[in-house]
Design a protein around this motif. Structure first.
Motif, PDB file in Angstrom:
ATOM      1  N   ALA A 213       0.838  -1.201   0.000  1.00 28.05           N
ATOM      2  CA  ALA A 213       0.000   0.000   0.000  1.00 28.05           C
ATOM      3  C   ALA A 213       0.871   1.249   0.000  1.00 28.05           C
ATOM      4  N   GLU A 214       1.865   1.249   0.857  1.00 28.47           N
ATOM      5  CA  GLU A 214       2.797   2.381   0.919  1.00 28.47           C
ATOM      6  C   GLU A 214       3.486   2.584  -0.432  1.00 28.47           C
ATOM      7  N   LEU A 215       3.962   1.507  -1.033  1.00 28.55           N
ATOM      8  CA  LEU A 215       4.718   1.604  -2.279  1.00 28.55           C
ATOM      9  C   LEU A 215       3.859   2.054  -3.459  1.00 28.55           C
ATOM     10  N   THR A 216       2.582   1.720  -3.425  1.00 30.03           N
ATOM     11  CA  THR A 216       1.708   2.077  -4.540  1.00 30.03           C
ATOM     12  C   THR A 216       0.910   3.352  -4.254  1.00 30.03           C
ATOM     13  N   ASN A 217       1.195   3.988  -3.128  1.00 32.39           N
ATOM     14  CA  ASN A 217       0.495   5.220  -2.756  1.00 32.39           C
ATOM     15  C   ASN A 217      -1.007   5.010  -2.624  1.00 32.39           C
ATOM     16  N   ALA A 218      -1.388   3.848  -2.177  1.00 29.89           N
ATOM     17  CA  ALA A 218      -2.811   3.564  -1.985  1.00 29.89           C
ATOM     18  C   ALA A 218      -3.099   3.367  -0.497  1.00 29.89           C
ATOM     19  N   SER A 219      -4.327   3.626  -0.095  1.00 32.35           N
ATOM     20  CA  SER A 219      -4.721   3.284   1.261  1.00 32.35           C
ATOM     21  C   SER A 219      -4.820   1.763   1.363  1.00 32.35           C
ATOM     22  N   LEU A 220      -4.753   1.272   2.579  1.00 28.41           N
ATOM     23  CA  LEU A 220      -4.814  -0.176   2.779  1.00 28.41           C
ATOM     24  C   LEU A 220      -6.153  -0.727   2.311  1.00 28.41           C
ATOM     25  N   SER A 221      -7.190   0.045   2.553  1.00 30.49           N
ATOM     26  CA  SER A 221      -8.518  -0.382   2.117  1.00 30.49           C
ATOM     27  C   SER A 221      -8.587  -0.472   0.592  1.00 30.49           C
ATOM     28  N   ARG A 222      -8.093   0.545  -0.047  1.00 28.25           N
ATOM     29  CA  ARG A 222      -8.111   0.533  -1.511  1.00 28.25           C
ATOM     30  C   ARG A 222      -7.303  -0.632  -2.047  1.00 28.25           C
ATOM     31  N   LEU A 223      -6.116  -0.854  -1.474  1.00 23.96           N
ATOM     32  CA  LEU A 223      -5.278  -1.948  -1.943  1.00 23.96           C
ATOM     33  C   LEU A 223      -5.958  -3.292  -1.734  1.00 23.96           C
ATOM     34  N   SER A 224      -6.635  -3.435  -0.602  1.00 23.07           N
ATOM     35  CA  SER A 224      -7.289  -4.702  -0.317  1.00 23.07           C
ATOM     36  C   SER A 224      -8.347  -5.031  -1.378  1.00 23.07           C
ATOM     37  N   HIS A 225      -9.170  -4.042  -1.719  1.00 24.10           N
ATOM     38  CA  HIS A 225     -10.154  -4.230  -2.785  1.00 24.10           C
ATOM     39  C   HIS A 225      -9.462  -4.550  -4.112  1.00 24.10           C
ATOM     40  N   LEU A 226      -8.402  -3.821  -4.375  1.00 21.40           N
ATOM     41  CA  LEU A 226      -7.680  -3.976  -5.638  1.00 21.40           C
ATOM     42  C   LEU A 226      -7.065  -5.369  -5.753  1.00 21.40           C
ATOM     43  N   VAL A 227      -6.482  -5.836  -4.662  1.00 25.54           N
ATOM     44  CA  VAL A 227      -5.860  -7.165  -4.678  1.00 25.54           C
ATOM     45  C   VAL A 227      -6.932  -8.251  -4.839  1.00 25.54           C
ATOM     46  N   THR A 228      -8.073  -8.021  -4.236  1.00 23.99           N
ATOM     47  CA  THR A 228      -9.177  -8.968  -4.417  1.00 23.99           C
ATOM     48  C   THR A 228      -9.508  -9.131  -5.901  1.00 23.99           C
ATOM     49  N   ARG A 229      -9.539  -8.011  -6.615  1.00 25.53           N
ATOM     50  CA  ARG A 229      -9.830  -8.073  -8.058  1.00 25.53           C
ATOM     51  C   ARG A 229      -8.704  -8.750  -8.828  1.00 25.53           C
ATOM     52  N   LEU A 230      -7.470  -8.429  -8.491  1.00 28.05           N
ATOM     53  CA  LEU A 230      -6.338  -9.058  -9.199  1.00 28.05           C
ATOM     54  C   LEU A 230      -6.238 -10.538  -8.862  1.00 28.05           C
ATOM     55  N   GLU A 231      -6.702 -10.881  -7.675  1.00 25.77           N
ATOM     56  CA  GLU A 231      -6.693 -12.288  -7.280  1.00 25.77           C
ATOM     57  C   GLU A 231      -7.692 -13.083  -8.143  1.00 25.77           C
ATOM     58  N   ARG A 232      -8.828 -12.465  -8.429  1.00 23.82           N
ATOM     59  CA  ARG A 232      -9.818 -13.131  -9.285  1.00 23.82           C
ATOM     60  C   ARG A 232      -9.273 -13.350 -10.684  1.00 23.82           C
TER      61      ARG A 232
END
Lengths: 171, 171
Positions: free
Chosen positions: A79-98
């Motif tokens: 999250a820190e490295l991508t300049n995203a909030s943890l919440s945003r990253l969590s949603h994003l990773v869920t999509r990339l995981e699919r």
DNA sequence: GAAGATTGATCTATCAATCTTA
DNA sequence: TAAGATTGATAGATCAATCTTC
């Protein structure tokens, strides 16, 4: 650590008014910077979306994972490295995981951590699309500026980032 | 004219691969710039949202209207000035219209145009919140950079913008 | 038909609340 | 109880299609 804080953190300018206004040339320069931020993000988002089907942040999540030998990072670190909030990253990773580009696994040593791991398919996606993306960055940013001005802008950017981080720290 | 084109416009880098990679210091500088863009938009959005209940683009829509004596601009012109697509601006104006900060009226001379007009209440909102916003920009951008470096960054930003606009023009 | 503008569907970001492990 | 992470509801951005006026 742990990505961006919430927007509800304290205001940067507690005193509020009155404002010391900016000079005409300062305003003009700031508008240029502001416009550049809008236009450049838009252009880079568009290039990645068209060519790779990835958003800028999605692309960089894959990129940041590819840079470590284990292809693994903690969610908070990513999250820190991508300049995203943890919440945003969590949603994003869920999509990339699919899409099987990233998978999650809990940390063996400390179960509070979740590790994001780049899959083979994710790496392939990144490798396939990195050249076009780098070329776009070169075309839109590096070439128009030249190395010297780019480094200068980078240094100036670092001062702004330090100010923002400092302001949020003291809240 | 007419705000931003769609993202489906042609890719900036038709040839695609192979990429000429960037040097380590160029990559570092670009990452700083990229991070600044993310962090700064986030910080400014947050300040405006907390203090004024407005997004950055909403604030600037009001600001751009306030700068002309008639407090009136065409939708397409306002889209260009706020770096928004016409579609995005239309949705945004609809929301501001519900809050009575802007109203729409069709152009008398040419019914194809829609004019966005700043209401009294919209002007009051802007006047009330401009000082805090300007102070934040000064605090996060102008002061850390100083006038000279700010002007330099503005000039560099203009070169990037020109490159982006040029690339989209030839599609 | 073309330019300006709007609309609706879908996807993503945000905030607040919650859950989990230590 | 605190840190890391996730979840669900809501608001906003995007794209494609449509509508209007000339």
């Amino acid at each position: 650590m742990g990505g961006m804080p919430h927007r509800t953190s304290k205001s940067t300018n507690p005193g509020g008014e009155p404002a010391r206004w900016l000079s005409a040339e300062e305003v003009a320069a700031w508008r240029s910077v502001s416009r550049m931020m809008a236009r450049l993000s838009w252009a880079l988002e568009g290039q990645l979306q068209r060519d790779a089907g990835l958003s800028f942040t999605e692309y960089h999540a894959l990129a940041m994972l590819s840079e470590v030998p284990t292809h693994t990072r903690r969610m908070s670190e990513l999250a820190e490295l991508t300049n995203a909030s943890l919440s945003r990253l969590s949603h994003l990773v869920t999509r990339l995981e699919r899409r099987n580009l990233i998978r999650r696994e809990p940390d063996r040593d400390d179960g509070r951590y979740t590790n994001a791991v780049l899959t083979e398919e994710g790496l392939a996606q990144l490798v396939a699309n990195a050249p076009a993306h780098v070329n776009t960055v070169r075309d839109l940013v590096v070439d128009p500026l030249g190395t010297d001005d780019l480094l200068q802008m980078g240094a100036a950017a670092d001062r702004i980032i330090a100010r923002i981080d400092g302001a949020n720290q003291s809240s």
